[in-house]
Design an enzyme around this catalytic site. Structure first.
Site, PDB file in Angstrom:
ATOM      1  N   ASP A   1     -16.096  -5.616  -2.809  1.00 34.81           N
ATOM      2  CA  ASP A   1     -15.922  -5.237  -1.231  1.00 34.81           C
ATOM      3  C   ASP A   1     -15.949  -3.731  -1.015  1.00 34.81           C
ATOM      4  O   ASP A   1     -15.358  -2.911  -1.718  1.00 34.81           O
ATOM      5  CB  ASP A   1     -14.593  -5.788  -0.955  1.00 34.81           C
ATOM      6  CG  ASP A   1     -14.368  -5.933   0.281  1.00 34.81           C
ATOM      7  OD1 ASP A   1     -14.862  -6.461   1.195  1.00 34.81           O
ATOM      8  OD2 ASP A   1     -13.304  -5.153   0.778  1.00 34.81           O
TER       9      ASP A   1
ATOM     10  N   GLU B   1     -20.645  -4.485  -2.214  1.00 32.60           N
ATOM     11  CA  GLU B   1     -20.849  -4.544  -0.608  1.00 32.60           C
ATOM     12  C   GLU B   1     -21.164  -2.909  -0.375  1.00 32.60           C
ATOM     13  O   GLU B   1     -20.309  -2.090  -0.534  1.00 32.60           O
ATOM     14  CB  GLU B   1     -19.984  -5.253  -0.110  1.00 32.60           C
ATOM     15  CG  GLU B   1     -20.060  -4.957   1.644  1.00 32.60           C
ATOM     16  CD  GLU B   1     -18.757  -5.272   2.563  1.00 32.60           C
ATOM     17  OE1 GLU B   1     -19.092  -5.547   3.536  1.00 32.60           O
ATOM     18  OE2 GLU B   1     -17.925  -4.858   2.120  1.00 32.60           O
TER      19      GLU B   1
ATOM     20  N   ASP C   1     -19.233 -11.994   7.780  1.00 33.50           N
ATOM     21  CA  ASP C   1     -19.140 -10.790   8.563  1.00 33.50           C
ATOM     22  C   ASP C   1     -20.194 -10.619   9.793  1.00 33.50           C
ATOM     23  O   ASP C   1     -20.207  -9.691  10.634  1.00 33.50           O
ATOM     24  CB  ASP C   1     -19.008  -9.190   7.963  1.00 33.50           C
ATOM     25  CG  ASP C   1     -17.983  -9.105   7.031  1.00 33.50           C
ATOM     26  OD1 ASP C   1     -16.709  -9.679   7.122  1.00 33.50           O
ATOM     27  OD2 ASP C   1     -18.038  -8.377   5.833  1.00 33.50           O
TER      28      ASP C   1
ATOM     29  N   ASP D   1     -14.352 -11.990  -5.532  1.00 37.20           N
ATOM     30  CA  ASP D   1     -14.651 -11.037  -4.512  1.00 37.20           C
ATOM     31  C   ASP D   1     -13.264 -10.267  -4.911  1.00 37.20           C
ATOM     32  O   ASP D   1     -12.238 -10.180  -5.022  1.00 37.20           O
ATOM     33  CB  ASP D   1     -14.413 -11.643  -3.009  1.00 37.20           C
ATOM     34  CG  ASP D   1     -14.925 -10.573  -2.044  1.00 37.20           C
ATOM     35  OD1 ASP D   1     -14.901  -9.395  -2.119  1.00 37.20           O
ATOM     36  OD2 ASP D   1     -15.239 -11.245  -1.219  1.00 37.20           O
TER      37      ASP D   1
HETATM   38  C1  GLC Z   1     -15.770  -5.957   3.689  1.00 39.79           C
HETATM   39  C2  GLC Z   1     -15.660  -7.573   4.127  1.00 39.79           C
HETATM   40  C3  GLC Z   1     -14.684  -7.744   5.300  1.00 39.79           C
HETATM   41  C4  GLC Z   1     -13.578  -7.034   5.234  1.00 39.79           C
HETATM   42  C5  GLC Z   1     -13.439  -5.846   5.066  1.00 39.79           C
HETATM   43  C6  GLC Z   1     -12.283  -5.319   4.472  1.00 39.79           C
HETATM   44  O1  GLC Z   1     -16.524  -5.398   4.642  1.00 39.79           O
HETATM   45  O2  GLC Z   1     -16.704  -8.139   3.903  1.00 39.79           O
HETATM   46  O3  GLC Z   1     -14.664  -9.156   5.748  1.00 39.79           O
HETATM   47  O4  GLC Z   1     -12.943  -7.197   6.559  1.00 39.79           O
HETATM   48  O5  GLC Z   1     -14.224  -5.545   3.728  1.00 39.79           O
HETATM   49  O6  GLC Z   1     -11.959  -5.582   3.279  1.00 39.79           O
END
Ligand code: GLC
Length: 581
Positions: free
Chosen positions: A230, A286, A360, A128
């Site tokens: 991310d 993401e 999440d 990640d």
């Molecule tokens: C993404 C992750 C989440 C995290 C956020 C900040 O959305 O999936 O878990 O808190 O980024 O890094």
């Protein structure tokens, strides 16, 4: 109606005929698909998977010891959320060193062993990459905050206060509160899309980009099989100006101000060129804020990633970045539309990840079904849809056991930083503490983070110490050992459907077509490859669903999550797969 025995024989016969026919098809089209398009991915939340050293937190060794569980689910890759050194304000999404392993998870040697052991089972490890922000404890930020002139002064987003001393804009961070924090040393504010301990990196600075690429290359050299990237839609910042207030706090959600700002793809094309273009790995970004119609720019031949997590089907109640206490109700056709939109946009160019859970999100059996649903049946409905849609299925730890949400009495029981922020917002918006807790119960990310349940022993076999988050109280029935001995369990259904997917090539290479789009109870779709066509029909409601006249013409049942019913009527929460042609 056929007797059950007869039906079983016809199912098996159908499968056998098909296996030999599909082998012919496979020879042609299999070659054009990459390894990650033909497998599923298992997601691990590393604090909650399996604790070997008894400190209440899972470790890399725990993952290595349970690789066979993942293999049995037909997964050829494991996405592990961040395991880098971190103060854990956001459980690892606040990284203090991009090239290390947090001691609570083990050592780099443990990591290398995990990669090697996974490799023996044909499983690749996916890291990640958290590149929108670092921890405020990262050496880069510690240096950057010292002065306005140090070598890292421009590595983060620093701005002067407004003339009245207030923050440069009225943006509310994703976890609540202002997205700006004042720094005494520099007499300036810094920007953080998430918590104040997660300062945003300045992607406009080429040195920053180079340092991040270098970190990604470090892991590629270790043999990882891919990256989940991310919060990537936030890296390009727009002009810094106030937004229209959208809450009682007078602030404006940062998501609506910064997500997917024009120019972002220039950064990402460079990232691709410098780090992974042409390599035998996969990337999945993401991409909250990227709509299905944007997908052709993000994935496929002109895109920047192999896949992106596009959230329109997950965010039906929250419309991308909305605060929890303003959620809206939705109906099944909206879910189907959202899923169909991303399937369509990637039909001829690109590929989707298929997912209904992650770390999440609430548990899918609570998220996508009416209250009072039998969660075991609901879990099988999701498994059937997940493993028959086009794309790469992502299974989140516990989903394969039919995990449900938790509901702890007080906000103090919750670890999730966003639950605390949202609880506060709900009170500010005028809700009572009881009402605010209802939102927490429904949406908290801790729903997804309770420890894995391996058996009926102490702490469900997760840890011999005190687990960092309580084990769900359903563990006596919901655990891998008990479920693996029960052919009717959710776990057994996941394994059956994983094998079904593996042995039916139209589920990997076939096209997608939505059927019955207006139906408010049933999600139905066809997957076609050459002359072979499978049809999935899933009843998301708590009522029987009668299929339209003529729907069954030419079809025979191959799989049913609730075997033995009437051919034209789906029982509540029943999912089937038909052979059509
Ligand atoms: C993404 C992750 C989440 C995290 C956020 C900040 O959305 O999936 O878990 O808190 O980024 O890094």
């Amino acid at each position: 109606m056929l007797s059950f025995a007869k039906k079983l024989i016809s199912v098996l016969a159908g499968m056998m005929v098909f296996v030999s026919a599909s082998a012919v098809l496979a020879a042609e089209s299999d070659a054009s698909l990459k390894w990650w398009q033909k497998t599923s991915v298992y997601q691990i939340y590393p604090k909650s998977f399996a604790d070997i050293n008894g400190d209440g937190i899972s470790d890399l060794q725990g993952i290595t010891e349970h690789l066979d569980h993942i293999k049995d689910l037909g997964c050829g890759a494991i996405w592990i959320t961040p395991v880098y050194p971190s103060p854990m304000v956001d459980n690892g999404y606040d990284i203090a060193d991009y090239k290390g392993i947090d001691p609570s998870y083990g050592t780099m040697k443990d990591f290398d062993k995990l990669v090697a052991e996974a490799g023996k089972r044909n499983i690749r490890i996916v890291m990640d990459l958290v590149f929108n922000h670092s921890s405020d404890q990262h050496a880069w930020f510690r240096e950057s905050k010292q002065s306005r002139t140090n070598p890292k002064a421009d590595w983060y987003i620093w701005r002067d206060a407004k003339p009245d001393g207030s923050a440069p804009t009225n943006w509310r961070g994703i976890f609540g509160g202002s997205a700006w924090t004042w720094c005494e040393e520099r007499q300036q504010y810094y920007l953080h899309t998430f918590a104040s301990q997660q300062p945003d990196l300045n992607w406009e600075n080429p040195e920053v980009r180079k340092a991040l690429y270098d970190a990604a290359l470090f892991w590629l050299n270790k043999g990882v099989g891919g990256f989940r990237i991310d919060a990537i839609t936030y890296i390009k910042k727009p002009e810094f100006r106030d937004g229209k207030p959208d809450g009682e706090d007078g602030m404006s959600s940062i998501h609506f101000m910064t997500a997917n700002t024009p120019g972002i793809l220039d950064f990402l094309h460079e990232f691709k060129r410098e780090v992974y273009e042409g390599k035998d790995i996969f990337t999945v970004g993401e991409a909250n804020g990227v709509a299905p119609e944007d997908l052709p720019k993000w994935v496929g031949s002109q895109g920047v990633f192999d896949m992106v997590f596009e959230f329109s089907h997950m965010n039906l109640a929250l419309k991308n970045g909305e605060i929890w206490c303003r959620y809206t109700k939705w109906k099944l056709p909206e879910l189907k539309n959202a899923l169909t939109a991303s399937q369509k946009m990637t039909a001829n160019n690109g590929w989707c990840p298929v997912f209904f859970e992650n770390h999440d999100q609430p548990r899918c059996v609570n998220h996508f079904f009416p209250q009072g649903a039998d969660t075991r049946k609901a879990a099988k409905v999701i498994a059937t849809v997940l493993l028959t849609l086009r794309g790469t299925p992502f299974i989140y730890e516990g989903q394969e056991l039919g995990y449900t949400n938790v509901a702890w009495p007080s906000i103090d029981n919750y670890n999730d930083i966003s639950s605390h922020g949202q609880y506060k917002i709900a009170l500010e918006e005028g809700f009572t503490p009881e009402q605010a807790m209802k939102f927490v119960h429904y949406f908290s990310r801790d729903n997804a983070r309770t420890p894995m349940q391996w058996n009926t022993g102490l702490n469900a076999g997760f840890s011999s110490g005190k687990p960092w988050l309580p084990v769900h109280d359903d563990y006596l029935a919901v655990n891998t050992l008990t479920e693996s001995e029960d052919p009717g369990s959710v776990l057994s259904w996941y394994k059956t459907m994983a094998e079904f997917r593996r042995s039916h090539k139209e589920l990997t290479e076939g096209s997608y077509e939505e059927l019955l789009p207006e139906d408010e109870q049933v999600f139905a779709f066809a997957r076609t490859s050459g002359k072979r066509r499978l049809v999935t029909v899933a009843n998301f409601s708590l009522r029987e669903a009668k299929l339209p006249d003529g729907f069954m013409k030419g079809k025979s049942i191959l799989m049913s999550s609730e075997p033995g019913g009437d051919a034209t009527v789906l029982r509540p929460l029943e999912a089937r797969v038909y052979r059509d042609k």
